[in-house]
Motif scaffolding. Structure first.
Motif, PDB file in Angstrom:
ATOM      1  N   UNK A 294       1.665 -10.494 -38.856  1.00 46.65           N
ATOM      2  CA  UNK A 294       1.581 -11.580 -39.692  1.00 46.65           C
ATOM      3  C   UNK A 294       0.717 -11.281 -41.219  1.00 46.65           C
ATOM      4  N   UNK A 295      -0.045 -10.618 -40.803  1.00 47.41           N
ATOM      5  CA  UNK A 295      -1.138 -10.357 -41.982  1.00 47.41           C
ATOM      6  C   UNK A 295      -0.482  -9.237 -42.776  1.00 47.41           C
ATOM      7  N   UNK A 296       0.371  -8.439 -42.468  1.00 52.53           N
ATOM      8  CA  UNK A 296       1.067  -7.447 -43.273  1.00 52.53           C
ATOM      9  C   UNK A 296       2.088  -8.346 -44.096  1.00 52.53           C
ATOM     10  N   UNK A 297       3.005  -9.324 -43.423  1.00 52.31           N
ATOM     11  CA  UNK A 297       3.859 -10.037 -44.169  1.00 52.31           C
ATOM     12  C   UNK A 297       3.094 -10.732 -45.312  1.00 52.31           C
ATOM     13  N   UNK A 298       1.812 -11.396 -45.163  1.00 56.20           N
ATOM     14  CA  UNK A 298       0.998 -12.103 -45.837  1.00 56.20           C
ATOM     15  C   UNK A 298       0.337 -11.367 -47.256  1.00 56.20           C
ATOM     16  N   UNK A 299       0.263 -10.100 -46.800  1.00 57.26           N
ATOM     17  CA  UNK A 299      -0.096  -9.301 -47.961  1.00 57.26           C
ATOM     18  C   UNK A 299       0.764  -8.592 -48.829  1.00 57.26           C
ATOM     19  N   UNK A 300       1.851  -8.570 -48.306  1.00 60.79           N
ATOM     20  CA  UNK A 300       3.322  -8.054 -49.016  1.00 60.79           C
ATOM     21  C   UNK A 300       3.885  -9.035 -49.688  1.00 60.79           C
ATOM     22  N   UNK A 301       3.983 -10.342 -49.253  1.00 60.34           N
ATOM     23  CA  UNK A 301       4.977 -11.195 -49.903  1.00 60.34           C
ATOM     24  C   UNK A 301       4.145 -12.673 -50.094  1.00 60.34           C
ATOM     25  N   UNK A 302       5.106 -13.210 -51.113  1.00 65.03           N
ATOM     26  CA  UNK A 302       4.481 -14.669 -51.747  1.00 65.03           C
ATOM     27  C   UNK A 302       3.973 -15.277 -50.251  1.00 65.03           C
ATOM     28  N   UNK A 303       2.690 -15.878 -50.503  1.00 61.76           N
ATOM     29  CA  UNK A 303       2.072 -16.618 -49.449  1.00 61.76           C
ATOM     30  C   UNK A 303       2.475 -18.094 -49.254  1.00 61.76           C
ATOM     31  N   UNK A 304       2.812 -18.550 -50.393  1.00 65.78           N
ATOM     32  CA  UNK A 304       3.461 -20.126 -50.261  1.00 65.78           C
ATOM     33  C   UNK A 304       4.654 -19.944 -49.788  1.00 65.78           C
ATOM     34  N   UNK A 305       5.604 -19.001 -50.234  1.00 68.40           N
ATOM     35  CA  UNK A 305       6.987 -18.898 -49.581  1.00 68.40           C
ATOM     36  C   UNK A 305       6.973 -18.777 -48.070  1.00 68.40           C
ATOM     37  N   UNK A 306       6.076 -17.808 -47.604  1.00 60.37           N
ATOM     38  CA  UNK A 306       5.887 -17.792 -46.422  1.00 60.37           C
ATOM     39  C   UNK A 306       5.582 -18.811 -45.521  1.00 60.37           C
ATOM     40  N   UNK A 307       4.625 -19.843 -46.026  1.00 58.37           N
ATOM     41  CA  UNK A 307       4.283 -21.027 -45.511  1.00 58.37           C
ATOM     42  C   UNK A 307       5.448 -21.848 -45.608  1.00 58.37           C
ATOM     43  N   UNK A 308       6.443 -22.041 -46.377  1.00 61.66           N
ATOM     44  CA  UNK A 308       7.308 -22.989 -46.534  1.00 61.66           C
ATOM     45  C   UNK A 308       8.437 -22.413 -45.434  1.00 61.66           C
ATOM     46  N   UNK A 309       8.688 -21.110 -45.367  1.00 62.81           N
ATOM     47  CA  UNK A 309       9.578 -20.687 -44.378  1.00 62.81           C
ATOM     48  C   UNK A 309       9.159 -21.112 -42.838  1.00 62.81           C
ATOM     49  N   UNK A 310       7.800 -20.896 -42.576  1.00 65.94           N
ATOM     50  CA  UNK A 310       7.210 -21.344 -41.466  1.00 65.94           C
ATOM     51  C   UNK A 310       7.544 -22.785 -41.009  1.00 65.94           C
ATOM     52  N   UNK A 311       7.373 -23.543 -42.231  1.00 65.91           N
ATOM     53  CA  UNK A 311       7.412 -25.143 -41.966  1.00 65.91           C
ATOM     54  C   UNK A 311       8.993 -25.281 -41.343  1.00 65.91           C
ATOM     55  N   UNK A 312       9.767 -25.044 -42.311  1.00 64.42           N
ATOM     56  CA  UNK A 312      11.185 -25.160 -42.094  1.00 64.42           C
ATOM     57  C   UNK A 312      11.561 -24.360 -40.634  1.00 64.42           C
ATOM     58  N   UNK A 313      11.019 -23.356 -40.247  1.00 60.81           N
ATOM     59  CA  UNK A 313      11.656 -22.765 -38.915  1.00 60.81           C
ATOM     60  C   UNK A 313      11.087 -23.936 -37.919  1.00 60.81           C
ATOM     61  N   UNK A 314      10.066 -24.590 -37.851  1.00 62.36           N
ATOM     62  CA  UNK A 314       9.119 -25.363 -37.189  1.00 62.36           C
ATOM     63  C   UNK A 314      10.018 -26.624 -36.966  1.00 62.36           C
ATOM     64  N   UNK A 315      10.329 -27.158 -38.226  1.00 58.86           N
ATOM     65  CA  UNK A 315      11.124 -28.332 -38.389  1.00 58.86           C
ATOM     66  C   UNK A 315      12.255 -28.349 -37.537  1.00 58.86           C
TER      67      UNK A 315
END
Length: 424
Positions: free
Chosen positions: A71-92
Motif C-alpha cells: 500500500x505504501x509503495x502505491x501511495x508513494x508512486x501514484x496520486x494519493x487522492x485518486x487512490x483514496x477515491x478508488x478505494x472508496x468506490x471499491x468498498x461501496x
C-alpha cells in the motif's frame, strides 16, 4: 491552504481544502461506525458464536496486513487522492453486495470474501489518508490537524453506533451495512472536490524507482533505523495483539454476559466513542505541555487499567464509562504516534514508512483476535480482559525503558541518511 496571514494564520476550520477533506472523511467515518457494529452483530445473529466473530476479524486483519506491504509503495508512486477515491468506490460496491445477498437469507461465507477485500482497500485508503495530511497543512500544524480530524471522526462515530443499534434492532444488521456502503459514495464525492499540495523538496537525493518489494523495504529500513519509531513499532505490535479483538469481546460481553440487546450494544459503543472525541481534543495540548514520551506512555498505561476494568464490570453503564476511558487514551496514543511519523519522515518515503509501520504493527492482530475471542468463550470475559489489560500495562512499562521516554514534544527529523538506492 494554511498560510501565514499577517500576525497569524487562517484557522484550520476556515481552510476550504482542509475543511472539504474534513467533512468528507467525517461522513465516511459515520458510515464506518455502522459496519463496526453491524458486522459482529450479523455474525452473532447468524451463528451465535464469538469464535466465528474472532475468525472473521482475523481473516480481515490478515488481508489488511498483506495490503499494507505494498500500500505504501502505491501511495508513494501514484496520486494519493485518486487512490483514496478508488478505494472508496471499491468498498461501496462490495459492502453493497451484503444486504442484497442477505435478502436470500444469512450468507456468512460472503462476509469472509467481502470483508477481507474491503479491509485491504481500507488499508490503502488509510495509508493515503495519513500521508495526505502532509499535503494539506503546514508541518507544525500536523498534530492539530490530526486531532481535529480524529475528534470529528469520533463525534460522527458517537451517532453512528447509536443509529446502527436502532437500525439493526428494527431492520436487521444487513441494513446497517447498506448505510455504511452509501457513506463511501459521499467520501469519494468529497475527495473529488479537493486538490492536494505538491510534495515539498526535502533535500534528499532524487527518487529512483525500484521493484515494489525493494521500495517497501526502504520504508521498513527507515522505520527500523529511527530509534523512537522502532520502539513504537515493537511495543504497539504487542499492544495490538492484546486488543485487536476487543470490539468482538465487548459486543459478546454486553449481549451474552449482561443481557443487552442490539440497541444496547449500539448505545454502549456510541456513548463510549465520546472518549475518542475527548482524547483527540486533548492530544495537542497534552503533547505540548508534557512531551511525546510522557503522553504516549501515560495513555497506554490507562488503556491497560480500563481494559481490565471492562471485563470486571457487571453493569452496562460501568462498561460504557470504562470503554470511553479506554478509547480516549487509545486516541491520545494513536494520534501522538501518527503525528510523529508524519513529522520526521521525508515525504517521498512517508507512504512506505506508514505501510511498513502498519503492516508490522497489525501483523499479530489477527492471531490476537482469534486468541482473545477463543479465550473469552472458554474462560470468560473477566479473565481475558484482566490478562489483556495487564499486558497493556507492561507495554507502557516497556516505553519507560526505550527511547520513547526521552522523546520531546517536537521530535526532529531522523539523521539517518537514505542512500539513492533506498530512496525509491
Amino acid at each position: 491552504m494554511s498560510r501565514p496571514a499577517g500576525g497569524g494564520r487562517t484557522p484550520l476550520w476556515r481552510d476550504r481544502t482542509f475543511g472539504t477533506y474534513w467533512v468528507a472523511q467525517s461522513l465516511s467515518a459515520a458510515g464506518d461506525s455502522f459496519a463496526y457494529l453491524a458486522v459482529p452483530l450479523l455474525v452473532l445473529q447468524a451463528t451465535g458464536s464469538i469464535t466465528q466473530m474472532g475468525l472473521l476479524t482475523a481473516v480481515a486483519g490478515a488481508a489488511s496486513v498483506a495490503a499494507g506491504i505494498f500500500g505504501g509503495v502505491l501511495v508513494d508512486r501514484y496520486d494519493r487522492r485518486t487512490l483514496m477515491i478508488v478505494a472508496d468506490v471499491a468498498r461501496l460496491v462490495l459492502y453493497g453486495l451484503v444486504p442484497l445477498a442477505w435478502l436470500a437469507g444469512p450468507q456468512v461465507w460472503l462476509l469472509f470474501v467481502v470483508l477481507p477485500i474491503c479491509e485491504a482497500a481500507g488499508m490503502v485508503f488509510q495509508v493515503a489518508a495519513v500521508t495526505a495530511v502532509r499535503n494539506l497543512v503546514d508541518r507544525d500544524r500536523i498534530t492539530e490537524a490530526n486531532g481535529r480530524l480524529q475528534a470529528t471522526y469520533a463525534a460522527a462515530a458517537v451517532l453512528g453506533p447509536l443509529l446502527a443499534g436502532v437500525v439493526s434492532a428494527r431492520f436487521g444488521p444487513a441494513t446497517a451495512i447498506a448505510v455504511n456502503a452509501a457513506s463511501f459514495a459521499l467520501s469519494a464525492a468529497g475527495l473529488r472536490m479537493i486538490r492536494l499540495r505538491p510534495a515539498q523538496p526535502d533535500g534528499t537525493a532524487p527518487v529512483r524507482r525500484e521493484r515494489p518489494l525493494a521500495e517497501f523495504l526502504a520504508g521498513a529500513r527507515f522505520l527500523w533505523r529511527q530509534p523512537v519509531l522502532r520502539s513504537l513499532t515493537v511495543l504497539l505490535s504487542v499492544f495490538i495483539f492484546l486488543t485487536y479483538g476487543f470490539t468482538d469481546v465487548l459486543v459478546y460481553h454486553v449481549k451474552h454476559d449482561l443481557g443487552g440487546s442490539d440497541r444496547t450494544v449500539g448505545t454502549v459503543l456510541g456513548l463510549a466513542a465520546l472518549g475518542t472525541v475527548v482524547g483527540a481534543l486533548l492530544v495537542a495540548p497534552l503533547r505540548r505541555r508534557r512531551g511525546f514520551g510522557v503522553t504516549w506512555i501515560s495513555a497506554h498505561c490507562v488503556c491497560g487499567l480500563a481494559l481490565a476494568g471492562v471485563g470486571l464490570a457487571t453493569t452496562v453503564p460501568t462498561v460504557t464509562v470504562l470503554t470511553a476511558v479506554y478509547l480516549c487514551c487509545l486516541s491520545v496514543g494513536g494520534i501522538c504516534s501518527m503525528s510523529l511519523r508524519q513529522e520526521i519522515t521525508p515525504d517521498h518515503l512517508l507512504g512506505r514508512v506508514t505501510s511498513a509501520f502498519w503492516s508490522t504493527h497489525y501483523a499479530l492482530g489477527p492471531a490476537g483476535a482469534v486468541a482473545l475471542t477463543w479465550a473469552a468463550a472458554r474462560y470468560g470475559v473477566p479473565t481475558v480482559a484482566l490478562v489483556a489489560g495487564t499486558g497493556c500495562l507492561l507495554v507502557a512499562v516497556g516505553g519507560l525503558f526505550s527511547p520513547i521516554r526521552r522523546a520531546g514534544a517536537e521530535p526532529r527529523r531522523s539523521p539517518v541518511a537514505i542512500p539513492v538506492g533506498e530512496a525509491g
